[in-house]
Design a protein around this motif. Structure first.
Motif, PDB file in Angstrom:
ATOM      1  N   GLY A 193       0.807  -1.206   0.000  1.00 50.50           N
ATOM      2  CA  GLY A 193       0.000   0.000   0.000  1.00 50.50           C
ATOM      3  C   GLY A 193       0.842   1.258   0.000  1.00 50.50           C
ATOM      4  N   ARG A 194       1.925   1.259   0.791  1.00 43.65           N
ATOM      5  CA  ARG A 194       2.815   2.430   0.812  1.00 43.65           C
ATOM      6  C   ARG A 194       3.473   2.652  -0.541  1.00 43.65           C
ATOM      7  N   ALA A 195       3.955   1.569  -1.158  1.00 40.92           N
ATOM      8  CA  ALA A 195       4.639   1.694  -2.449  1.00 40.92           C
ATOM      9  C   ALA A 195       3.693   2.215  -3.524  1.00 40.92           C
ATOM     10  N   LEU A 196       2.469   1.708  -3.540  1.00 41.65           N
ATOM     11  CA  LEU A 196       1.529   2.104  -4.591  1.00 41.65           C
ATOM     12  C   LEU A 196       0.972   3.497  -4.331  1.00 41.65           C
ATOM     13  N   LEU A 197       0.868   3.902  -3.074  1.00 39.68           N
ATOM     14  CA  LEU A 197       0.497   5.291  -2.800  1.00 39.68           C
ATOM     15  C   LEU A 197       1.589   6.233  -3.313  1.00 39.68           C
ATOM     16  N   ALA A 198       2.854   5.847  -3.129  1.00 40.60           N
ATOM     17  CA  ALA A 198       3.958   6.663  -3.638  1.00 40.60           C
ATOM     18  C   ALA A 198       3.862   6.811  -5.147  1.00 40.60           C
ATOM     19  N   ASP A 199       3.551   5.719  -5.844  1.00 39.09           N
ATOM     20  CA  ASP A 199       3.420   5.788  -7.300  1.00 39.09           C
ATOM     21  C   ASP A 199       2.234   6.649  -7.709  1.00 39.09           C
ATOM     22  N   ALA A 200       1.100   6.484  -7.016  1.00 36.84           N
ATOM     23  CA  ALA A 200      -0.084   7.283  -7.344  1.00 36.84           C
ATOM     24  C   ALA A 200       0.187   8.767  -7.133  1.00 36.84           C
ATOM     25  N   LEU A 201       0.909   9.108  -6.070  1.00 40.71           N
ATOM     26  CA  LEU A 201       1.234  10.508  -5.794  1.00 40.71           C
ATOM     27  C   LEU A 201       2.046  11.110  -6.930  1.00 40.71           C
ATOM     28  N   HIS A 202       2.910  10.318  -7.535  1.00 43.31           N
ATOM     29  CA  HIS A 202       3.764  10.858  -8.591  1.00 43.31           C
ATOM     30  C   HIS A 202       3.134  10.758  -9.973  1.00 43.31           C
ATOM     31  N   ILE A 203       2.101   9.942 -10.111  1.00 37.15           N
ATOM     32  CA  ILE A 203       1.264  10.029 -11.313  1.00 37.15           C
ATOM     33  C   ILE A 203       0.509  11.354 -11.308  1.00 37.15           C
ATOM     34  N   THR A 204      -0.070  11.719 -10.156  1.00 33.19           N
ATOM     35  CA  THR A 204      -0.764  13.004 -10.078  1.00 33.19           C
ATOM     36  C   THR A 204       0.220  14.168 -10.186  1.00 33.19           C
ATOM     37  N   ALA A 205       1.467  13.968  -9.755  1.00 34.51           N
ATOM     38  CA  ALA A 205       2.472  15.022  -9.945  1.00 34.51           C
ATOM     39  C   ALA A 205       2.712  15.277 -11.427  1.00 34.51           C
ATOM     40  N   PHE A 206       2.739  14.225 -12.222  1.00 34.18           N
ATOM     41  CA  PHE A 206       2.880  14.378 -13.680  1.00 34.18           C
ATOM     42  C   PHE A 206       1.758  15.248 -14.222  1.00 34.18           C
ATOM     43  N   TRP A 207       0.514  14.970 -13.805  1.00 35.44           N
ATOM     44  CA  TRP A 207      -0.617  15.769 -14.278  1.00 35.44           C
ATOM     45  C   TRP A 207      -0.493  17.207 -13.821  1.00 35.44           C
ATOM     46  N   ILE A 210       1.716  19.591 -15.867  1.00 39.45           N
ATOM     47  CA  ILE A 210       1.229  19.978 -17.194  1.00 39.45           C
ATOM     48  C   ILE A 210      -0.178  20.536 -17.011  1.00 39.45           C
ATOM     49  N   PRO A 211      -0.344  21.855 -16.940  1.00 42.87           N
ATOM     50  CA  PRO A 211      -1.640  22.453 -16.576  1.00 42.87           C
ATOM     51  C   PRO A 211      -2.818  21.932 -17.390  1.00 42.87           C
ATOM     52  N   SER A 212      -2.609  21.616 -18.665  1.00 36.75           N
ATOM     53  CA  SER A 212      -3.729  21.160 -19.495  1.00 36.75           C
ATOM     54  C   SER A 212      -4.264  19.801 -19.055  1.00 36.75           C
ATOM     55  N   LEU A 213      -3.515  19.079 -18.234  1.00 37.45           N
ATOM     56  CA  LEU A 213      -3.956  17.771 -17.765  1.00 37.45           C
ATOM     57  C   LEU A 213      -4.682  17.838 -16.425  1.00 37.45           C
ATOM     58  N   CYS A 214      -4.638  18.966 -15.746  1.00 33.49           N
ATOM     59  CA  CYS A 214      -5.189  19.055 -14.390  1.00 33.49           C
ATOM     60  C   CYS A 214      -6.715  19.022 -14.413  1.00 33.49           C
ATOM     61  N   PRO A 215      -7.346  18.204 -13.572  1.00 36.03           N
ATOM     62  CA  PRO A 215      -8.809  18.230 -13.462  1.00 36.03           C
ATOM     63  C   PRO A 215      -9.285  19.594 -12.987  1.00 36.03           C
ATOM     64  N   PRO A 216     -10.424  20.067 -13.475  1.00 39.93           N
ATOM     65  CA  PRO A 216     -10.932  21.384 -13.039  1.00 39.93           C
ATOM     66  C   PRO A 216     -11.127  21.480 -11.529  1.00 39.93           C
ATOM     67  N   THR A 217     -11.403  20.358 -10.883  1.00 39.24           N
ATOM     68  CA  THR A 217     -11.655  20.407  -9.436  1.00 39.24           C
ATOM     69  C   THR A 217     -10.426  20.841  -8.652  1.00 39.24           C
ATOM     70  N   ASP A 280     -11.976  10.433 -17.490  1.00 38.90           N
ATOM     71  CA  ASP A 280     -13.030  11.146 -18.200  1.00 38.90           C
ATOM     72  C   ASP A 280     -14.042  11.721 -17.212  1.00 38.90           C
ATOM     73  N   GLU A 281     -14.323  10.959 -16.155  1.00 39.41           N
ATOM     74  CA  GLU A 281     -15.220  11.453 -15.099  1.00 39.41           C
ATOM     75  C   GLU A 281     -14.640  12.692 -14.443  1.00 39.41           C
ATOM     76  N   TRP A 282     -13.319  12.749 -14.332  1.00 45.52           N
ATOM     77  CA  TRP A 282     -12.660  13.921 -13.744  1.00 45.52           C
ATOM     78  C   TRP A 282     -12.457  15.046 -14.759  1.00 45.52           C
ATOM     79  N   ARG A 283     -12.953  14.855 -15.967  1.00 42.74           N
ATOM     80  CA  ARG A 283     -12.874  15.850 -17.049  1.00 42.74           C
ATOM     81  C   ARG A 283     -11.429  16.161 -17.416  1.00 42.74           C
ATOM     82  N   MET A 284     -10.666  15.101 -17.603  1.00 42.97           N
ATOM     83  CA  MET A 284      -9.275  15.219 -18.037  1.00 42.97           C
ATOM     84  C   MET A 284      -9.146  14.713 -19.463  1.00 42.97           C
ATOM     85  N   PRO A 285      -8.172  15.216 -20.247  1.00 44.15           N
ATOM     86  CA  PRO A 285      -7.915  14.667 -21.583  1.00 44.15           C
ATOM     87  C   PRO A 285      -7.334  13.257 -21.458  1.00 44.15           C
TER      88      PRO A 285
END
Length: 364
Positions: A193-207, A210-217, A280-285
């Motif tokens: 769980g710790r390892a995959l949370l670390a990966d998820a955190l850095h997937i969202t860092a990628f988004w 790049i401002p065009s990838l950020c969800p409007p929320t 798509d639910e988060w309105r991302m490209p």
């Protein structure tokens, strides 16, 4: 003559007496913060207290860095506090066995000026500290640059400026809910769980990078939090927290079956489609936002097992071993070091690379 010197040396390091006033232990507190409180309670300079603990250099400010002890110094600190070494080790993460210095039999400590090994120091919630009759200037060891106080709805981080210790979360309760879910995930899944949370955190860092990838929320949450001290980068992991935890659960669902050997190419396609529907639910490209997910899948596409690691138990709530390529996910290692992904919040967007099969610039 040599025997006389040896006797004098042993006398110099005889077991110290218990200090008259004792500081209560605070879970996850840094050793430096604890020593600072102990010195303050006994009306003595911090350097004098460190001289009783062992040999070292100059004591640093607890708010900036962490102190590390060897087993001999830990024994002396235990004597000064009238507590067993194992009691101190349970409360103070930097005294864990794998954090102790290996320096010789003499009591030794090291307090580097700008270094805390694999962790961050985050200021504790001052309301929690006041309720326990502790001073507000307490620093905790954290695997992230921030912590959440769900009791008082505060986001605490490692900025040191006065007045910049926390952000209020009353207007964004979904962030506190995400934190509780994240803590539940780590308790249930353990190292995986710790390892995959670390990966998820850095997937969202990628988004985020790049401002065009950020969800409007994310922008909406940032506006609710207001123009606080520290700027946009300070808010990045905060406003993306709910999505980070949601993605982490998606990663965990795939990894459990992959590590059990019940996952195939068709499963990957269906899983990626499910992630795309979430984006798509988060309105991302979707096509562009899947880029870091595809890169993560490349890292997690190798043979899933170590010879010494058993298959994970069935069931979403069962423990999950740290998957390859993470190795052992040490409990106290900060997530930036634990992740298998190369980017961080605030990094420049990645450029096209001939060794990889993707390019942000080349995707429609």
């Amino acid at each position: 003559m040599a025997a006389r010197k040896s006797t004098a040396r042993r006398k110099a390091w005889r077991t110290p007496e218990r200090l008259p006033r004792q500081a209560r232990l605070i879970a996850d507190e840094s050793t430096g913060s604890f020593l600072g409180r102990l010195a303050q309670l006994n009306y003595m300079p911090l350097d004098d207290l460190m001289g009783l603990v062992g040999e070292g250099g100059k004591a640093m400010q607890p708010r900036y860095t962490e102190v590390y002890l060897n087993p001999g110094a830990l024994e002396r600190l235990a004597a000064l506090t009238a507590r067993g070494p194992e009691v101190l080790q349970r409360a103070l993460p930097s005294l864990a066995p794998h954090r102790l210095l290996e320096a010789g039999p003499e009591p030794v400590w090291r307090w580097p000026q700008w270094e805390a090994k694999d962790v961050f120091l985050v200021r504790a919630c001052d309301l929690c500290a006041a309720a326990r009759r502790h001073p507000s200037d307490v620093y905790l060891v954290s695997v992230t640059r921030w912590r959440v106080c769900p009791r008082h709805h505060r986001w605490l981080d490692n900025l040191r400026e006065d007045g910049a210790a926390w952000l209020p979360l009353r207007t964004v309760p979904e962030l506190v809910r995400a934190h509780r879910e994240r803590m539940g995930m780590e308790r249930r899944l353990g190292a995986g769980g710790r390892a995959l949370l670390a990966d998820a955190l850095h997937i969202t860092a990628f988004w985020w990078n790049i401002p065009s990838l950020c969800p409007p929320t994310w922008e909406a949450r940032g506006q609710l939090l207001g123009g606080e001290v520290g700027g946009d980068l300070r808010l990045a992991p905060l406003v993306s927290y709910p999505e980070t935890v949601r993605i982490a659960w998606m990663l965990a669902a795939r990894e459990r079956r992959r590590m059990r050997g019940t996952w195939g190419i068709e499963d990957d396609k269906m899983w990626l489609d499910a992630v795309g529907e979430l984006l798509d639910e988060w309105r991302m490209p979707v096509a562009l936002a899947l880029v870091p997910v595809n890169i993560w899948m490349q890292h997690h596409g190798m043979p899933p097992h170590r010879k010494t690691t058993g298959r994970p138990a069935q069931g979403r709530w069962r423990r999950l071993p740290a998957p390859l390529p993470h190795g052992d996910a040490a409990c106290g290692m900060h997530l930036e070091r634990l992740t298998c992904l190369p980017w961080r919040f605030g990094d420049e967007p990645p450029e096209a690379d001939d060794t990889m099969a993707w390019s942000v610039a080349g995707r429609a």
